[in-house]
Motif scaffolding. Structure first.
Motif, PDB file in Angstrom:
ATOM      1  N   GLU A   1       0.823  -1.202   0.000  1.00 21.77           N
ATOM      2  CA  GLU A   1       0.000   0.000   0.000  1.00 21.77           C
ATOM      3  C   GLU A   1       0.864   1.260   0.000  1.00 21.77           C
ATOM      4  O   GLU A   1       0.507   2.273  -0.603  1.00 21.77           O
ATOM      5  N   ARG A   2       1.998   1.212   0.677  1.00 25.94           N
ATOM      6  CA  ARG A   2       2.866   2.386   0.732  1.00 25.94           C
ATOM      7  C   ARG A   2       3.528   2.661  -0.611  1.00 25.94           C
ATOM      8  O   ARG A   2       3.958   3.784  -0.871  1.00 25.94           O
ATOM      9  N   ARG A   3       3.626   1.645  -1.451  1.00 25.10           N
ATOM     10  CA  ARG A   3       4.185   1.864  -2.789  1.00 25.10           C
ATOM     11  C   ARG A   3       3.136   2.473  -3.722  1.00 25.10           C
ATOM     12  O   ARG A   3       3.470   3.234  -4.628  1.00 25.10           O
ATOM     13  N   LEU A   4       1.878   2.112  -3.507  1.00 25.41           N
ATOM     14  CA  LEU A   4       0.836   2.553  -4.425  1.00 25.41           C
ATOM     15  C   LEU A   4       0.546   4.046  -4.306  1.00 25.41           C
ATOM     16  O   LEU A   4       0.156   4.684  -5.285  1.00 25.41           O
ATOM     17  N   ALA A   5       0.726   4.600  -3.117  1.00 26.26           N
ATOM     18  CA  ALA A   5       0.415   6.022  -2.927  1.00 26.26           C
ATOM     19  C   ALA A   5       1.262   6.925  -3.823  1.00 26.26           C
ATOM     20  O   ALA A   5       0.718   7.733  -4.586  1.00 26.26           O
ATOM     21  N   PRO A   6       2.601   6.826  -3.795  1.00 23.78           N
ATOM     22  CA  PRO A   6       3.387   7.692  -4.690  1.00 23.78           C
ATOM     23  C   PRO A   6       3.194   7.357  -6.163  1.00 23.78           C
ATOM     24  O   PRO A   6       3.263   8.245  -7.016  1.00 23.78           O
ATOM     25  N   LEU A   7       2.945   6.083  -6.468  1.00 22.25           N
ATOM     26  CA  LEU A   7       2.712   5.712  -7.862  1.00 22.25           C
ATOM     27  C   LEU A   7       1.415   6.329  -8.379  1.00 22.25           C
ATOM     28  O   LEU A   7       1.336   6.760  -9.534  1.00 22.25           O
ATOM     29  N   SER A   8       0.403   6.374  -7.531  1.00 18.61           N
ATOM     30  CA  SER A   8      -0.869   6.974  -7.942  1.00 18.61           C
ATOM     31  C   SER A   8      -0.712   8.466  -8.210  1.00 18.61           C
ATOM     32  O   SER A   8      -1.312   9.008  -9.142  1.00 18.61           O
TER      33      SER A   8
ATOM     34  N   ILE B   1      11.529   4.927  -5.676  1.00 16.50           N
ATOM     35  CA  ILE B   1      10.924   4.998  -4.351  1.00 16.50           C
ATOM     36  C   ILE B   1      11.972   4.638  -3.306  1.00 16.50           C
ATOM     37  O   ILE B   1      12.495   3.519  -3.306  1.00 16.50           O
ATOM     38  N   ASP B   2      12.294   5.578  -2.449  1.00 16.46           N
ATOM     39  CA  ASP B   2      13.285   5.363  -1.382  1.00 16.46           C
ATOM     40  C   ASP B   2      14.612   4.846  -1.937  1.00 16.46           C
ATOM     41  O   ASP B   2      15.263   3.983  -1.333  1.00 16.46           O
ATOM     42  N   GLY B   3      14.985   5.343  -3.107  1.00 14.79           N
ATOM     43  CA  GLY B   3      16.255   4.945  -3.694  1.00 14.79           C
ATOM     44  C   GLY B   3      16.227   3.622  -4.431  1.00 14.79           C
ATOM     45  O   GLY B   3      17.267   3.154  -4.901  1.00 14.79           O
ATOM     46  N   HIS B   4      15.053   3.011  -4.559  1.00 15.30           N
ATOM     47  CA  HIS B   4      14.929   1.720  -5.234  1.00 15.30           C
ATOM     48  C   HIS B   4      14.126   1.882  -6.529  1.00 15.30           C
ATOM     49  O   HIS B   4      13.156   2.640  -6.577  1.00 15.30           O
ATOM     50  N   PRO B   5      14.490   1.135  -7.575  1.00 16.33           N
ATOM     51  CA  PRO B   5      13.831   1.304  -8.870  1.00 16.33           C
ATOM     52  C   PRO B   5      12.438   0.684  -8.912  1.00 16.33           C
ATOM     53  O   PRO B   5      12.096  -0.194  -8.114  1.00 16.33           O
ATOM     54  N   VAL B   6      11.656   1.159  -9.860  1.00 15.91           N
ATOM     55  CA  VAL B   6      10.338   0.598 -10.159  1.00 15.91           C
ATOM     56  C   VAL B   6      10.401   0.029 -11.573  1.00 15.91           C
ATOM     57  O   VAL B   6      10.665   0.760 -12.527  1.00 15.91           O
TER      58      VAL B   6
END
Length: 261
Positions: free
Chosen positions: A146-153, A202-207
């Motif tokens: 869920e914490r990943r979806l917020a910035p992606l949205s 996100i937090d220095g990690h790729p998507v």
């Protein structure tokens, strides 16, 4: 004459899921969680950061289950550079695999299709133990995805997904008349999402975002004796562990028995 409108709000339970329409794109999100070696043994060692993988498929062409898609995507993670340290060791899949899922259609640990896919991966990659859990009702807010979806949205604000870049595949009644053009239109829209999210960190990690056109495969599992000796399932948890019979299972590659005797 005036028109009177009435609106009612309905709060759906957390575990109530709606299958996507066939005229939509289906997203499957995997959030890797890094574990800090220097904090091993304390809860703070498991954080919220890590690489993210998203697969995008057109819902209309889904002929297999979500469990089959998830299993195919999970195997894909093994070959992504951003997931290498997390998924592999000495060129092989790590011997203990732990997953938490949201519990949607064909995803919960209690569903037979999910169990069949887990058993298939357990055997194929010589895994010592496979654990899958789902949050109990009211606790899904702690799901790290869920914490990943917020910035992606937020990245989608102002993004328009064209539905007919190669021409309309619908007639005046909204019925599909050109399936090949429909596939091309869906792929174009999916690639817009891929380009938008793949630039994100996100937090220095790729998507990593990919459009997946090929389908998964549902499996059958009929060996009830093997199932009884290796599989434990409940509404919120699935466990598959090697037995001590070397004629059945290969020797363990990890020291799991020292941790969980």
């Amino acid at each position: 004459a005036p028109i009177l409108l009435r609106m009612e709000y309905h709060d759906a339970p957390e575990q109530e899921f709606v299958a996507p329409s066939r005229h939509k794109l289906h997203l499957n999100v995997f959030a890797g969680i890094t574990v800090q070696d220097e904090l091993m043994g304390v809860p703070e060692a498991v954080g919220f950061s890590g690489p993210t993988y998203i697969s995008i498929r057109p819902s209309r062409h889904q002929t297999s289950s979500f469990a089959a898609f998830s299993a195919m995507d999970l195997e894909r993670l093994m070959w992504l550079p951003s997931f290498q340290d997390m998924m592999r060791a000495d060129g092989k899949l790590k011997p203990v695999l732990m997953l938490t899922v949201y519990g949607g259609p064909d995803e919960s640990p209690r569903y037979p299709k999910t169990i069949r896919q887990a058993v298939h991966m357990f055997k194929k990659y010589d895994i010592d133990a496979f654990y899958m859990s789902v949050a109990a009702p009211g606790k899904s807010i702690s799901n790290k995805v869920e914490r990943r979806l917020a910035p992606l949205s937020r990245e989608l604000f102002g993004v328009v997904l064209p539905h007919d870049p190669f021409g309309s595949h619908l007639n005046d009644s909204g019925a599909i008349v050109d399936h090949e053009m429909e596939t091309r239109n869906f792929e174009y829209a999916a690639n817009v999402l891929c380009e938008t999210w793949s630039r994100f960190v996100i937090d220095g990690h790729p998507v990593v975002v990919e459009y997946v056109a090929h389908k998964g495969e549902d499996l059958n599992f009929e060996n009830s004796i093997w199932y009884t000796n290796h599989v434990r399932e409940s509404q919120y948890f699935l466990q598959i562990v090697k037995c001590g019979d070397i004629s059945c299972c290969a020797p363990m590659r990890s020291n799991l028995k020292n941790v969980l005797p």
